[in-house]
Each structure stands twice: as structure tokens, then as C-alpha cells.
Scaffold this motif. Structure first.
Motif, short mmCIF file in Angstrom:
data_model
loop_
_atom_site.label_atom_id
_atom_site.label_comp_id
_atom_site.label_asym_id
_atom_site.label_seq_id
_atom_site.Cartn_x
_atom_site.Cartn_y
_atom_site.Cartn_z
N TYR A 331 0.84 -1.19 0.00
CA TYR A 331 0.00 0.00 0.00
C TYR A 331 0.88 1.25 0.00
N ASN A 332 0.50 2.23 -0.85
CA ASN A 332 1.21 3.50 -0.84
C ASN A 332 0.40 4.56 -0.09
N THR A 333 0.93 5.76 0.00
CA THR A 333 0.28 6.83 0.78
C THR A 333 -0.98 7.36 0.11
N LEU A 334 -1.22 6.97 -1.14
CA LEU A 334 -2.43 7.39 -1.84
C LEU A 334 -3.56 6.40 -1.64
N GLY A 335 -3.33 5.39 -0.80
CA GLY A 335 -4.36 4.39 -0.53
C GLY A 335 -4.48 3.34 -1.60
N GLU A 336 -3.48 3.20 -2.46
CA GLU A 336 -3.53 2.24 -3.56
C GLU A 336 -2.64 1.04 -3.24
N GLU A 337 -3.10 -0.14 -3.65
CA GLU A 337 -2.33 -1.36 -3.48
C GLU A 337 -1.59 -1.63 -4.79
N VAL A 338 -0.27 -1.60 -4.74
CA VAL A 338 0.53 -1.72 -5.96
C VAL A 338 1.63 -2.76 -5.75
N PRO A 339 2.09 -3.40 -6.82
CA PRO A 339 3.19 -4.36 -6.70
C PRO A 339 4.48 -3.68 -6.25
N GLY A 340 5.34 -4.46 -5.58
CA GLY A 340 6.59 -3.92 -5.08
C GLY A 340 7.48 -3.35 -6.18
N VAL A 341 7.50 -3.98 -7.36
CA VAL A 341 8.36 -3.49 -8.44
C VAL A 341 7.94 -2.08 -8.87
N PHE A 342 6.65 -1.75 -8.73
CA PHE A 342 6.18 -0.41 -9.08
C PHE A 342 6.74 0.62 -8.09
N MET A 343 6.92 0.21 -6.83
CA MET A 343 7.50 1.13 -5.85
C MET A 343 8.97 1.40 -6.16
N HIS A 344 9.71 0.35 -6.54
CA HIS A 344 11.11 0.57 -6.94
C HIS A 344 11.18 1.51 -8.14
N ALA A 345 10.25 1.34 -9.10
CA ALA A 345 10.24 2.19 -10.28
C ALA A 345 9.95 3.65 -9.89
N GLN A 346 9.02 3.84 -8.97
CA GLN A 346 8.70 5.22 -8.55
C GLN A 346 9.87 5.85 -7.81
N MET A 347 10.60 5.05 -7.01
CA MET A 347 11.80 5.59 -6.36
C MET A 347 12.81 6.10 -7.39
N ILE A 348 13.04 5.28 -8.42
CA ILE A 348 14.03 5.68 -9.44
C ILE A 348 13.55 6.93 -10.17
#
Length: 725
Positions: A331-348
Motif C-alpha cells: 500500500y502507498n500513501t495514496l491508498g492504492e495497493e501496488v506491486p513492489g516493483v512499481f514502488m522501486h520504479a517510482q523511487m528511481i
């Protein structure tokens, strides 16, 4: 002496306010979970108001092992010679980095050489001398061609396999004190098999740990295991893509040097051309874009060649999974459930756009000063000008603080928490003004108690909430109305001793009013033995979206009580008749009418129709006449149709229904009535005969008597034109 006592009394609220202020500061500056959760709510709200804009033309591409890919290619894990082919293709077309957000912790069980070892001895002897390929070696040799980053994860130390620490391809430089001492420590690593690990150009930590509420807000850019720092997967992807081999850290000690972290710890780090601000533990706060902002290609399209190679050249390719069966969801701060690889992509992406969220060193100091200033001003204003002006000032200051904090986020991506000044200001305001409020409340309570004996209690409550409603004027509202009348009571009073009639009437009215108020009705009038109730008559928060249902339930309870009361009095020798009730809903003008003497009431056709329906009950032969406009909002109606009444002075008909008990509805007489009603509705000549059969089953059915007389008079159909009020 009296003057001194008076001064002391005035100082007591001030002293208590300072004590409350001190307590607020101690509590809100303490490192307790509640404070962290509340602060997270504030900072999450900032992101929800203004999420990070998608990076158009981002060099980051997600190659997704999604559900469709698993259907087309087969269940996971896939043979590693297959992954070798995909990796080699990405290398050949010039991907800047190929990053796996998956583990390869065990040898490939589908490798031909591995399968050979599991064959029976006689089967192996038939293949002696044949060299079978090893998928892991094939994959490792492809990885060794360069630009491949594999993932690792932290564990509790129980999974260590005795191997020496992995050979990392980077060095760490740090100012003093050493950054390693501030990094989050991990007991152990979950690693890939040795041949793949040795071939990789980078090894990154996949681990993304949520806060206690399950939301990802920060990701450590590096973990410490033993005396070695292990970079995050996103960081390794950037390093390999840039061809760098060094991470540089900036720290501060206790000297008070200003940076972007806390007073001591890590301030920022550098990889290649990118400088990343962090908190004192080296964690980067993610500024999320909405899910779907990332560019994603299903991996099956890579396999089938359905992707233009030019879209892959020079990009950081993250290979991960969104497949539901593999459950790599966060879960991200926008209340959305997303795959972990998407979080790594957003970090980059965030690092590439240098869109950082920063909480400066001086943020807590600024919040503390604002708390003191706001609280002092409130104390002065409360003591000199009273609660109203202090409330206005406090509201303005709190809004200004919250607005300033939001502006700092929107314009500079700085994180300030207006919660401490707001809570302290609220506490100081409440303490300083409590004595004034207490006295005012006592006076209001006395006035309300006295006033409620003369008018409907909920009118008093509404006026207390909306004193502006005391002026003349009205508003358009949809309301439901109940009119009740005790049949024949006027003649009963004229013939009865007042000592009998007056207590009887008071008892009757008291109970009818009690039932009406119980269901939230506004008692508009009591005229002799008649009552008028309005539902949904007031402004928020006393409005009633379920006003139809409330009125229906109220009328049913009134009808049941009045029937029982009438039978009780008849048994006592008092000839008390039935109560007729009319119910209707519609738009009216609701408000104050009059002049020197105001009357809070409703005007409109809907209330007139309710009054006419109560009177029509005598003609129809029913106790309760329910309009179709009210029935639309009733969920538990049990009853039968009476017909469509065209009331005197009206041109359109009003469908009317008679509520009743389920037992009566399911009885033979009412069931026969429903058949006769349908015939009458169709203007079938057989309706008269059917209605006669109803009265054979129930000679006291007043509604059937009325319809039979109409039919005998040659009036067919269900439309009934009323010639009197």
C-alpha cells in the motif's frame, strides 16, 4: 483583599492554560506511536492533495510478469535458460540496466543436468558420456555479459548458508561519523545462488518494509549487515545504469550543522550525478505518483517480439510481477495497493526528477515557536475579549499555519506538521474559555428546559443550532406530514363531564405526541384532539433523509396505540372512537411565517394533501391513508391499495394505500379484495361480484363497502373524485 482574590481568580485560567500548553508540548514532542501516526496522516494528506506528476519520457520501464504472461508462458518459476534468453535480448538491444525484482535462491529444478541426477541408475547409464546443459550456468553466463542487477532480501539471520559476504561492485565513502552506524541493521541476507550472484553487475535490497499501518512511506537506501552496507534495488539500478562504482554519504555529528536530516545522522548521499536527501537513518521518503503512471510492458510481449526494440534502448528495465498468485503487493500513501516493483520504479523516477520530500532540521523548532506564539496570543485574547474573538483568532492562526505548511509542500516539497500548534491552540482555547462556556451553557439549559414545555423540543434544538432561522423567511424542502384526528371526540366532549373528558384528552394527546417525538417528528400543531407532525423539517444536522420511513413507522405505532387505547376505554364504558391518520410527502416551503408572532410551519400542496387524506379516511373506511409519494421511501410496507383519489380542488390523482398487519393481508378477505381491485382497475364488469364476495368474508371491511357502493352507482375503475374536503 477582595481585589487580590479577584486577580487570583482571573489568573487561574492563565496558569492552567500554561500548564496545558506545557503538557501538550511534552506529549506531542515525545517519540510515541500515536504522534507518528498522526503526523503520517498529515503528510499522507499532502501527497493525496498533490501526488507526484508522472515522469513523461521516463527512462524507467517495468517488464511485468502479470497474470496474462503466466497464462501464455506457464507457471512461475520459469526455466532459467528462458530467462537467459530474455536477459540476453535486453542486453543486445542496449538496455541501460536489467533489474530483477525476484529471487533465485535455489538451483533451477528444471535444468536438464539436474533432472539427469534424479533419474534411476539404469536410466543414467544410458546417457553416460552426454553433457547436459545447466540452466543456472546458462543464465549466469548471460548475466556476466553485464548491466544486470539481482535482488536480495533481509532475514532474521536463520537462513545464512555459510557463504562469505557477497562480492559487491561498489565502494562506500562517508564523512565522519560513519554513515554505516546510522543505517538500519539487518541480521542476515536471503541471497541468490552463488553463480548468479558472482555474475551480476549489482546486488540490491528488494526489502520494502511498511509502517505499522501497512503503508509504505520511506525506503532505506542502504541496509547494514555486519560491517557492510547493502544498497537498495533502486539505488543499484541507478548505479549500474550510470556505470558508477561508488556511493558517497554526508553525515553530521552533534555540532548542530544544518542539513536535511535530524540533528545527527545521515544527511544525504550521492550516486553518480544524483544527490539524494535522506532522514538520519538514510531512508528516502517516497513522493508517490498515482498507480498507472509507470510505463509497463507485459513480459509475454517481449517474448513474442510485440515491443519495438527502440522503446527498450537506453532504459532501466525492472522485471517484477503484478500476478495475483505471487502477491507482491504493497500500500502507498495514496491508498492504492501496488506491486513492489512499481514502488522501486517510482523511487528511481523520483530520483531522476529530483522531486524529493524534505523535512528540514529546523522544522520542529519552527513548529515549537509557532505553538508558543499562537497559545500566548489566544490566552491574551480570551482574557481580554472573550471566547468569540479568541475562537476567530485561533481559527485564523490554525488555518494560516495549515495553509503555510501546505504551501511549503506544494511549492518546495518541504514537510511541516501544523498538528502541534493546532492541538495546543485548541487545548488553550478550551481551558481559557471553559468558565465562560460553562456559565453560558447553564443559562441556555435553563432557557431550553423552560421553552420545551411550550413548543416542540426539536424546534428548540434546531433554533439553538441555527439561530439565524429566527428571522422571517423559508426554504424549499421535501418533507413528510402526518395528520391525526380522533373521530367523534368533539361531540363526546360536549356530552361528557369535563372531569372525564379533559384527563382523557390530555392522556390521549400526551401519548400521541410522545410517539411522534420518539420518531423525530416536529410537532407543528395541536388543535383539540388533532395533531400535526412534520418530518425533515429542520436544517442540518437535524435533517432526516429517511423522513418517509420515519413517518410511516410513527403512524403505524400511533395507529396501534390508539386502537388499543380506544378498546381499553370502551371496555371501561367510555365510547372512544378510532383515530384517523393521513400521511403524505412532497416539496413545501418550510420556515417562519407571521410578523410580531412567528409560526414555524410549512406551506404547500403536500401538507394540504396530508390533511385531506386524514379526512378522506372516513369516506374510504380506513384508519390510515398513506400517499404513494410517501410509500416510495418505505421499506417495510404491508398493506393494500385504496385507489387514486382526486382531492377537491386538485386535478391530479393521489394513489392511496391502507397499511395493515401481515396476518390480515394474507387473510382470505383481503386476498379476495386484491383480486376484486385488479378487476375494478381493468374496469371488468365482474368487479362488483368480486367485491360482494369480499364482504361475505369480512362484512366490516369499510374499504370494500365503499368500492361496492361506487360500483353499484356505475363508477368503475380506481380513480375516485372527491367532492368534499
Amino acid at each position: 483583599m477582595g481585589s487580590t482574590a479577584n486577580i487570583l481568580r482571573k489568573l487561574v485560567p492563565v496558569l492552567i492554560s500554561f500548564a496545558v500548553l506545557a503538557a501538550c508540548i511534552v506529549i506531542l514532542r515525545a517519540d510515541i506511536p500515536l504522534n507518528a501516526r498522526l503526523r503520517n496522516v498529515v503528510f499522507d494528506t499532502y501527497q493525496q492533495i498533490d501526488p507526484r506528476a508522472p515522469f513523461e519520457g521516463s527512462p524507467v520501464l517495468i517488464v511485468d510478469i502479470d497474470d496474462v504472461s503466466l497464462q501464455k508462458i506457464g507457471q512461475w518459476p520459469w526455466p532459467r535458460d528462458y530467462l537467459a534468453a530474455i536477459t540476453g535480448y535486453l542486453q543486445d538491444i542496449g538496455a541501460a540496466a536489467i533489474v530483477y525484482d525476484v529471487f533465485f535462491a535455489e538451483p533451477d529444478g528444471s535444468s536438464p543436468s539436474t533432472v539427469f541426477e534424479r533419474l534411476p541408475g539404469d536410466a543414467r547409464s544410458l546417457l553416460d558420456g552426454i553433457t547436459l546443459p545447466n540452466n543456472d550456468e546458462t543464465f549466469a553466463s548471460t548475466i556476466a555479459r553485464g548491466r544486470v542487477v539481482l535482488g536480495m532480501s533481509i532475514n532474521d539471520g536463520s537462513l545464512e548458508d555459510g557463504r562469505p559476504p557477497p562480492d559487491l561492485h561498489y565502494g562506500i565513502t562517508t564523512s565522519e561519523p560513519s554513515a554505516l552506524g546510522y543505517m538500519p541493521a539487518a541480521p542476515g541476507l536471503t541471497r541468490n545462488i552463488g553463480s548468479l550472484e558472482e555474475a551480476a553487475a549489482g546486488l540490491g535490497m528488494i526489502t520494502i518494509s511498511p509502517d505499522v499501518d501497512g503503508v509504505i512511506r520511506k525506503v532505506p537506501i542502504m541496509y547494514r549487515v555486519g560491517d557492510q552496507g547493502y544498497a537498495s534495488l533502486a539505488l543499484e539500478a541507478l548505479r549500474v545504469a550510470q556505470g558508477e562504482n561508488t556511493y558517497s554519504f554526508k553525515t553530521v555529528g552533534g555540532s548542530g550543522e544544518q542539513g536535511y536530516g535530524e540533528n545527527t545522522g545521515i544527511v544525504k548521499m550521492k550516486v553518480g550525478q544524483f544527490i539524494i536527501p535522506t532522514d538520519h537513518k538514510g531512508a528516502m521518503r517516497i513522493h508517490f505518483a498515482h498507480a498507472g503512471a509507470e510505463e509497463v510492458v507485459p513480459i509475454w510481449k517481449i517474448v513474442t517480439g510485440d515491443v519495438d526494440p527502440a522503446t527498450l534502448q537506453g532504459r532501466i528495465v525492472l522485471i517484477g510481477t503484478s500476478a495475483s498468485g505471487l502477491r507482491d503487493l504493497r500500500y502507498n500513501t495514496l491508498g492504492e495497493e501496488v506491486p513492489g516493483v512499481f514502488m522501486h520504479a517510482q523511487m528511481i523516477d523520483q530520483i531522476l526528477t529530483e522531486s524529493y520530500l524534505v523535512r528540514p532540521d529546523w522544522a520542529e523548532g519552527a513548529e515549537f515557536i509557532l505553538t508558543i506564539v499562537v497559545s500566548f496570543l489566544l490566552i491574551i485574547v480570551v482574557m481580554r475579549f472573550g471566547a468569540v474573538w479568541s475562537a476567530i483568532l485561533g481559527g485564523v492562526l490554525v488555518l494560516a499555519g495549515a495553509g503555510g505548511a501546505l504551501w511549503a509542500f506544494l511549492e518546495m516539497r518541504l514537510l511541516f506538521d501544523p498538528l502541534l500548534p493546532s492541538v495546543a491552540a485548541l487545548a488553550v482555547f478550551m481551558v481559557c474559555s471553559s468558565a465562560r462556556y460553562w456559565q453560558t451553557e447553564r443559562e441556555q439549559k435553563f432557557i431550553r428546559g423552560a421553552f420545551k414545555t411550550f413548543v416542540s423540543p426539536n424546534l428548540v434544538d434546531s433554533l439553538a443550532l441555527h439561530p439565524e432561522a429566527l428571522k422571517l423567511g423559508g426554504t424549499r424542502k421535501e418533507c413528510t406530514f402526518i395528520f391525526t384526528d380522533l373521530a367523534g371526540f368533539t361531540s363526546f366532549v360536549e356530552k361528557s363531564d369535563p372531569e372525564v373528558a379533559v384527563p382523557l384528552l390530555n392522556d390521549y394527546i400526551d401519548n400521541m405526541v410522545r410517539i411522534g417525538l420518539k420518531h423525530g417528528g416536529y410537532l407543528d400543531k395541536i388543535v383539540g384532539d388533532a395533531t400535526v407532525f412534520h418530518f425533515n423539517a429542520f436544517l442540518p444536522p437535524l435533517d432526516q433523509p429517511d423522513h418517509r420511513q420515519r413517518a410511516y413507522d410513527c403512524a403505524m405505532e400511533m395507529n396501534a396505540w390508539s386502537d388499543a387505547y380506544s378498546k381499553q376505554k370502551q371496555a371501561e364504558g367510555i365510547p372512544l372512537n378510532e383515530t384517523r391518520i393521513g400521511i403524505n410527502s412532497g416539496m413545501v416551503t418550510m420556515g417562519n411565517f407571521g410578523g410580531a408572532v412567528m409560526d414555524y410551519t410549512a406551506h404547500g400542496d403536500a401538507i394540504n394533501t396530508a390533511a385531506r387524506l386524514e379526512s378522506a379516511g372516513k369516506f374510504l373506511g380506513v384508519h390510515v391513508s398513506l400517499a404513494g409519494a410517501t410509500l416510495e421511501g418505505v421499506s417495510n410496507f404491508v398493506g393494500r391499495p385504496c385507489g387514486t383519489l382526486v382531492l377537491k380542488g386538485q386535478t391530479t390523482g393521489t394513489p392511496v394505500f391502507e397499511p395493515m398487519t401481515p396476518e390480515r393481508l394474507n387473510g382470505p378477505a383481503v386476498q379476495k379484495y386484491l383480486e376484486a381491485y385488479e378487476l375494478m382497475k381493468a374496469e371488468d364488469p365482474k368487479a362488483e361480484e368480486a367485491m360482494e364476495e369480499v364482504l361475505l368474508l369480512d362484512p366490516d371491511d369499510g374499504l370494500a363497502k365503499m368500492h361496492l357502493q361506487r360500483l353499484r352507482d356505475g363508477q368503475n375503475g380506481i380513480r375516485i373524485v372527491m367532492t368534499s374536503k
